[in-house]
Design an enzyme around this catalytic site. Structure first.
Site, PDB file in Angstrom:
ATOM      1  N   LYS A  25       0.920   4.273  -2.854  1.00  0.00           N
ATOM      2  CA  LYS A  25       0.636   5.691  -2.600  1.00  0.00           C
ATOM      3  C   LYS A  25       1.788   6.580  -3.055  1.00  0.00           C
ATOM      4  O   LYS A  25       1.577   7.719  -3.491  1.00  0.00           O
ATOM      5  CB  LYS A  25       0.334   5.903  -1.118  1.00  0.00           C
ATOM      6  CG  LYS A  25      -0.945   5.226  -0.635  1.00  0.00           C
ATOM      7  CD  LYS A  25      -2.204   5.821  -1.262  1.00  0.00           C
ATOM      8  CE  LYS A  25      -2.762   5.022  -2.401  1.00  0.00           C
ATOM      9  NZ  LYS A  25      -4.050   5.597  -2.919  1.00  0.00           N
ATOM     10  N   TYR A  36       0.835  -1.202   0.000  1.00  0.00           N
ATOM     11  CA  TYR A  36       0.000   0.000   0.000  1.00  0.00           C
ATOM     12  C   TYR A  36       0.871   1.254   0.000  1.00  0.00           C
ATOM     13  O   TYR A  36       0.612   2.196  -0.768  1.00  0.00           O
ATOM     14  CB  TYR A  36      -0.905  -0.011   1.228  1.00  0.00           C
ATOM     15  CG  TYR A  36      -1.811   1.196   1.318  1.00  0.00           C
ATOM     16  CD1 TYR A  36      -3.012   1.245   0.614  1.00  0.00           C
ATOM     17  CD2 TYR A  36      -1.472   2.292   2.118  1.00  0.00           C
ATOM     18  CE1 TYR A  36      -3.844   2.360   0.689  1.00  0.00           C
ATOM     19  CE2 TYR A  36      -2.294   3.400   2.193  1.00  0.00           C
ATOM     20  CZ  TYR A  36      -3.474   3.427   1.485  1.00  0.00           C
ATOM     21  OH  TYR A  36      -4.292   4.531   1.563  1.00  0.00           O
TER      22      TYR A  36
END
Length: 283
Positions: free
Chosen positions: A180, A176
Protein backbone atom coordinates in the site's frame (compact mmCIF):
# COMPACT_ATOMS: atom_id res chain seq x y z
CA UNK A 1 -22.43 -19.63 -15.50
CA UNK A 2 -22.61 -17.01 -12.72
CA UNK A 3 -21.99 -18.29 -9.19
CA UNK A 4 -24.64 -17.92 -6.47
CA UNK A 5 -27.32 -15.26 -6.25
CA UNK A 6 -27.03 -11.77 -7.68
CA UNK A 7 -24.32 -9.71 -5.91
CA UNK A 8 -22.77 -12.88 -4.45
CA UNK A 9 -23.46 -12.43 -0.74
CA UNK A 10 -21.18 -14.81 1.15
CA UNK A 11 -19.08 -15.51 -1.94
CA UNK A 12 -17.53 -12.27 -3.13
CA UNK A 13 -19.62 -9.63 -1.36
CA UNK A 14 -20.93 -8.93 2.11
CA UNK A 15 -24.59 -8.19 2.80
CA UNK A 16 -23.59 -4.57 3.34
CA UNK A 17 -22.14 -4.30 -0.17
CA UNK A 18 -25.17 -6.00 -1.73
CA UNK A 19 -27.50 -3.61 0.10
CA UNK A 20 -25.48 -0.65 -1.17
CA UNK A 21 -25.58 -1.97 -4.74
CA UNK A 22 -29.37 -2.13 -4.48
CA UNK A 23 -29.43 1.40 -3.05
CA UNK A 24 -27.46 2.60 -6.07
CA UNK A 25 -29.89 0.92 -8.48
CA UNK A 26 -32.89 2.53 -6.82
CA UNK A 27 -31.55 6.02 -6.10
CA UNK A 28 -28.80 7.07 -8.51
CA UNK A 29 -29.78 8.55 -11.86
CA UNK A 30 -27.94 9.66 -15.02
CA UNK A 31 -26.21 13.03 -14.98
CA UNK A 32 -26.69 13.65 -18.71
CA UNK A 33 -24.68 12.66 -21.76
CA UNK A 34 -22.56 15.81 -21.77
CA UNK A 35 -20.49 14.65 -18.81
CA UNK A 36 -20.17 10.99 -19.79
CA UNK A 37 -16.72 9.43 -19.46
CA UNK A 38 -15.18 6.08 -20.41
CA UNK A 39 -13.80 4.46 -17.26
CA UNK A 40 -11.81 1.28 -16.54
CA UNK A 41 -11.88 -0.13 -13.01
CA UNK A 42 -9.62 -3.02 -12.03
CA UNK A 43 -10.86 -5.44 -9.39
CA UNK A 44 -14.48 -4.51 -10.06
CA UNK A 45 -16.31 -7.81 -9.57
CA UNK A 46 -16.94 -7.20 -5.87
CA UNK A 47 -16.50 -4.79 -2.98
CA UNK A 48 -15.47 -1.19 -3.53
CA UNK A 49 -14.60 -1.70 -7.18
CA UNK A 50 -18.03 -3.06 -7.95
CA UNK A 51 -19.66 -0.20 -6.05
CA UNK A 52 -17.61 2.30 -8.08
CA UNK A 53 -18.66 0.57 -11.30
CA UNK A 54 -22.34 0.39 -10.32
CA UNK A 55 -22.53 4.04 -9.31
CA UNK A 56 -20.72 5.32 -12.39
CA UNK A 57 -22.90 3.18 -14.64
CA UNK A 58 -26.04 4.62 -13.08
CA UNK A 59 -24.63 8.10 -13.62
CA UNK A 60 -24.41 7.40 -17.33
CA UNK A 61 -20.72 6.67 -17.79
CA UNK A 62 -19.30 3.91 -20.01
CA UNK A 63 -17.64 1.42 -17.66
CA UNK A 64 -15.30 -1.47 -18.41
CA UNK A 65 -14.90 -3.91 -15.54
CA UNK A 66 -12.02 -6.26 -14.78
CA UNK A 67 -12.35 -9.83 -13.51
CA UNK A 68 -9.68 -12.30 -12.48
CA UNK A 69 -11.25 -15.21 -14.38
CA UNK A 70 -14.18 -16.17 -16.60
CA UNK A 71 -16.37 -17.13 -13.63
CA UNK A 72 -16.04 -13.74 -12.00
CA UNK A 73 -16.58 -12.08 -15.38
CA UNK A 74 -19.91 -13.94 -15.69
CA UNK A 75 -20.83 -12.83 -12.17
CA UNK A 76 -20.22 -9.15 -12.85
CA UNK A 77 -21.98 -9.22 -16.21
CA UNK A 78 -25.05 -10.54 -14.39
CA UNK A 79 -24.70 -8.10 -11.49
CA UNK A 80 -24.07 -5.02 -13.67
CA UNK A 81 -25.69 -5.66 -17.05
CA UNK A 82 -24.92 -2.16 -18.33
CA UNK A 83 -21.16 -2.73 -18.53
CA UNK A 84 -19.55 -1.93 -21.86
CA UNK A 85 -17.09 -4.84 -21.52
CA UNK A 86 -15.24 -7.04 -19.03
CA UNK A 87 -11.51 -7.70 -19.37
CA UNK A 88 -10.06 -10.82 -17.76
CA UNK A 89 -6.69 -11.44 -16.12
CA UNK A 90 -5.40 -12.61 -12.75
CA UNK A 91 -3.04 -10.00 -11.30
CA UNK A 92 -1.41 -12.69 -9.15
CA UNK A 93 0.22 -13.87 -12.38
CA UNK A 94 2.49 -11.29 -14.01
CA UNK A 95 2.20 -12.87 -17.44
CA UNK A 96 -1.58 -12.60 -17.21
CA UNK A 97 -1.11 -8.96 -16.18
CA UNK A 98 0.92 -8.28 -19.31
CA UNK A 99 -1.73 -9.95 -21.46
CA UNK A 100 -4.44 -8.00 -19.66
CA UNK A 101 -2.71 -4.73 -20.56
CA UNK A 102 -2.90 -5.72 -24.22
CA UNK A 103 -6.61 -6.56 -23.88
CA UNK A 104 -7.24 -3.13 -22.41
CA UNK A 105 -5.27 -1.30 -25.10
CA UNK A 106 -7.24 -3.17 -27.77
CA UNK A 107 -10.41 -1.52 -26.41
CA UNK A 108 -9.18 1.99 -27.17
CA UNK A 109 -8.78 5.12 -25.08
CA UNK A 110 -10.18 5.71 -21.59
CA UNK A 111 -10.83 8.96 -19.76
CA UNK A 112 -10.20 7.49 -16.30
CA UNK A 113 -8.46 4.36 -15.01
CA UNK A 114 -8.93 3.24 -11.40
CA UNK A 115 -6.35 0.81 -10.02
CA UNK A 116 -8.68 -0.66 -7.43
CA UNK A 117 -7.65 -4.32 -7.45
CA UNK A 118 -5.85 -5.67 -4.39
CA UNK A 119 -5.35 -8.77 -2.27
CA UNK A 120 -5.09 -9.28 1.49
CA UNK A 121 -4.25 -12.27 3.65
CA UNK A 122 -2.20 -14.07 1.00
CA UNK A 123 1.49 -14.96 0.91
CA UNK A 124 4.03 -12.19 0.54
CA UNK A 125 4.84 -13.38 -2.99
CA UNK A 126 1.19 -13.10 -3.98
CA UNK A 127 0.82 -9.70 -2.31
CA UNK A 128 3.90 -8.46 -4.16
CA UNK A 129 2.56 -9.59 -7.53
CA UNK A 130 -1.05 -8.49 -7.13
CA UNK A 131 -0.66 -5.29 -5.14
CA UNK A 132 2.69 -3.89 -6.28
CA UNK A 133 4.16 -5.33 -9.46
CA UNK A 134 0.92 -5.76 -11.40
CA UNK A 135 -0.33 -2.19 -10.83
CA UNK A 136 3.12 -0.93 -11.83
CA UNK A 137 3.10 -3.05 -15.00
CA UNK A 138 -0.43 -1.90 -15.82
CA UNK A 139 0.65 1.72 -15.35
CA UNK A 140 3.55 1.23 -17.76
CA UNK A 141 1.87 -0.99 -20.37
CA UNK A 142 -1.69 0.37 -20.57
CA UNK A 143 -2.08 3.52 -22.64
CA UNK A 144 -2.46 6.50 -20.31
CA UNK A 145 -6.02 7.77 -19.86
CA UNK A 146 -7.03 11.20 -21.10
CA UNK A 147 -7.91 12.65 -17.70
CA UNK A 148 -7.23 10.77 -14.49
CA UNK A 149 -5.60 7.86 -12.69
CA UNK A 150 -6.74 6.71 -9.24
CA UNK A 151 -4.76 4.29 -7.04
CA UNK A 152 -6.31 2.56 -4.01
CA UNK A 153 -4.07 2.49 -0.97
CA UNK A 154 -4.71 2.24 2.79
CA UNK A 155 -3.83 3.95 6.04
CA UNK A 156 -1.86 0.76 6.73
CA UNK A 157 0.75 2.18 4.35
CA UNK A 158 2.02 4.04 7.43
CA UNK A 159 3.50 0.75 8.67
CA UNK A 160 5.06 -0.07 5.32
CA UNK A 161 8.59 0.03 3.94
CA UNK A 162 9.63 0.51 0.30
CA UNK A 163 11.72 -2.72 0.41
CA UNK A 164 13.91 -1.43 -2.42
CA UNK A 165 16.63 -4.06 -1.99
CA UNK A 166 13.97 -6.77 -1.92
CA UNK A 167 12.53 -5.50 -5.20
CA UNK A 168 15.89 -5.02 -6.90
CA UNK A 169 17.27 -8.33 -5.70
CA UNK A 170 14.33 -10.54 -6.70
CA UNK A 171 13.06 -11.10 -3.16
CA UNK A 172 9.44 -11.54 -2.15
CA UNK A 173 9.29 -10.24 1.44
CA UNK A 174 6.68 -7.57 0.72
CA UNK A 175 3.75 -7.25 3.12
CA UNK A 176 0.31 -5.75 2.53
CA UNK A 177 1.45 -2.57 4.33
CA UNK A 178 4.51 -2.34 2.08
CA UNK A 179 2.37 -2.78 -1.03
CA UNK A 180 0.00 0.00 0.00
CA UNK A 181 3.00 2.29 0.51
CA UNK A 182 4.15 1.32 -2.98
CA UNK A 183 0.81 2.44 -4.43
CA UNK A 184 0.85 5.77 -2.62
CA UNK A 185 4.42 6.51 -3.72
CA UNK A 186 3.71 5.35 -7.30
CA UNK A 187 0.70 7.66 -7.46
CA UNK A 188 2.70 10.66 -6.28
CA UNK A 189 5.51 9.84 -8.71
CA UNK A 190 3.05 9.64 -11.61
CA UNK A 191 1.47 12.96 -10.66
CA UNK A 192 4.89 14.60 -10.81
CA UNK A 193 5.94 12.95 -14.06
CA UNK A 194 2.62 13.33 -15.88
CA UNK A 195 1.39 16.84 -15.12
CA UNK A 196 -1.22 16.57 -17.89
CA UNK A 197 -3.10 13.96 -15.83
CA UNK A 198 -4.89 14.10 -12.49
CA UNK A 199 -3.29 11.34 -10.39
CA UNK A 200 -4.28 10.64 -6.79
CA UNK A 201 -4.10 7.92 -4.15
CA UNK A 202 -7.18 7.10 -2.05
CA UNK A 203 -7.46 5.35 1.30
CA UNK A 204 -11.08 4.11 1.55
CA UNK A 205 -10.98 3.24 5.25
CA UNK A 206 -11.77 -0.02 6.99
CA UNK A 207 -15.11 -0.78 5.38
CA UNK A 208 -17.45 -3.82 5.46
CA UNK A 209 -16.36 -5.60 2.29
CA UNK A 210 -15.14 -9.20 2.21
CA UNK A 211 -11.59 -7.85 2.51
CA UNK A 212 -12.64 -5.55 5.35
CA UNK A 213 -14.00 -8.47 7.36
CA UNK A 214 -10.87 -10.55 6.85
CA UNK A 215 -9.47 -9.86 10.34
CA UNK A 216 -12.64 -9.71 12.38
CA UNK A 217 -16.41 -9.50 12.58
CA UNK A 218 -16.71 -5.74 12.14
CA UNK A 219 -15.42 -2.86 10.03
CA UNK A 220 -15.96 0.55 11.62
CA UNK A 221 -15.81 2.93 8.64
CA UNK A 222 -18.56 4.19 6.35
CA UNK A 223 -18.99 2.03 3.24
CA UNK A 224 -20.50 4.76 1.06
CA UNK A 225 -17.77 7.22 1.97
CA UNK A 226 -15.29 4.44 1.18
CA UNK A 227 -16.14 4.43 -2.52
CA UNK A 228 -17.47 7.92 -3.16
CA UNK A 229 -14.01 9.55 -3.21
CA UNK A 230 -13.13 7.39 -6.23
CA UNK A 231 -16.42 8.33 -7.94
CA UNK A 232 -15.84 12.02 -7.14
CA UNK A 233 -12.34 11.92 -8.64
CA UNK A 234 -13.51 10.03 -11.73
CA UNK A 235 -16.26 12.51 -12.49
CA UNK A 236 -14.10 15.56 -11.72
CA UNK A 237 -17.14 17.83 -11.63
CA UNK A 238 -15.98 20.39 -9.09
CA UNK A 239 -12.69 22.19 -8.57
CA UNK A 240 -11.72 20.23 -5.45
CA UNK A 241 -12.07 16.92 -7.30
CA UNK A 242 -9.67 18.08 -10.01
CA UNK A 243 -6.69 18.00 -7.67
CA UNK A 244 -3.58 15.95 -8.41
CA UNK A 245 -0.68 14.45 -6.51
CA UNK A 246 -2.65 14.00 -3.30
CA UNK A 247 -3.29 11.23 -0.79
CA UNK A 248 -7.03 11.45 -0.06
CA UNK A 249 -9.42 10.10 2.54
CA UNK A 250 -13.14 10.84 2.22
CA UNK A 251 -12.59 13.65 -0.32
CA UNK A 252 -10.06 15.43 1.90
CA UNK A 253 -6.28 15.44 1.81
CA UNK A 254 -4.97 13.07 4.47
CA UNK A 255 -2.51 14.56 6.93
CA UNK A 256 -1.11 11.25 8.22
CA UNK A 257 1.03 10.18 5.28
CA UNK A 258 4.28 8.20 5.22
CA UNK A 259 7.33 10.40 4.67
CA UNK A 260 8.27 8.49 1.50
CA UNK A 261 5.06 9.40 -0.33
CA UNK A 262 5.97 12.99 -1.22
CA UNK A 263 9.75 12.43 -1.23
CA UNK A 264 10.92 12.76 -4.84
CA UNK A 265 14.09 10.75 -4.25
CA UNK A 266 12.03 7.91 -2.76
CA UNK A 267 9.63 8.09 -5.70
CA UNK A 268 12.46 7.83 -8.22
CA UNK A 269 14.12 5.01 -6.28
CA UNK A 270 10.89 3.00 -6.24
CA UNK A 271 10.34 3.48 -9.98
CA UNK A 272 13.91 2.34 -10.65
CA UNK A 273 13.48 -0.73 -8.43
CA UNK A 274 10.21 -1.64 -10.16
CA UNK A 275 11.86 -1.23 -13.57
CA UNK A 276 14.77 -3.46 -12.58
CA UNK A 277 12.43 -6.11 -11.19
CA UNK A 278 10.00 -6.19 -14.13
CA UNK A 279 12.20 -5.18 -17.06
CA UNK A 280 9.66 -2.47 -17.91
CA UNK A 281 10.34 1.23 -17.41
CA UNK A 282 7.79 3.97 -17.03
CA UNK A 283 7.63 5.98 -20.24
Amino acid sequence: MPSGDRFGVGLYNTQEVADELRYIEENIHPQGAAGSKRILITGSTGGLGQLDAAYLLRRGHRVVAHARNAQRAADVRRDLPGLEAVVIGDLLNLEETRALASQINDLGAFDVIMHNSGEYGLSNTEILNANSLSPYLMTCLVNAPREALVYLTSDLHLGGNLKLEELRGGGTNVTYDDSKLHMAVLSAALARRRPDLRVNAVAPGWVPTVMGFHNGPYAPDDLRAGYMTQVWLAEGMDAASRTTGKFLFHQEEESRVHANVYDEAAQDALLAAFAKRTGVSLG
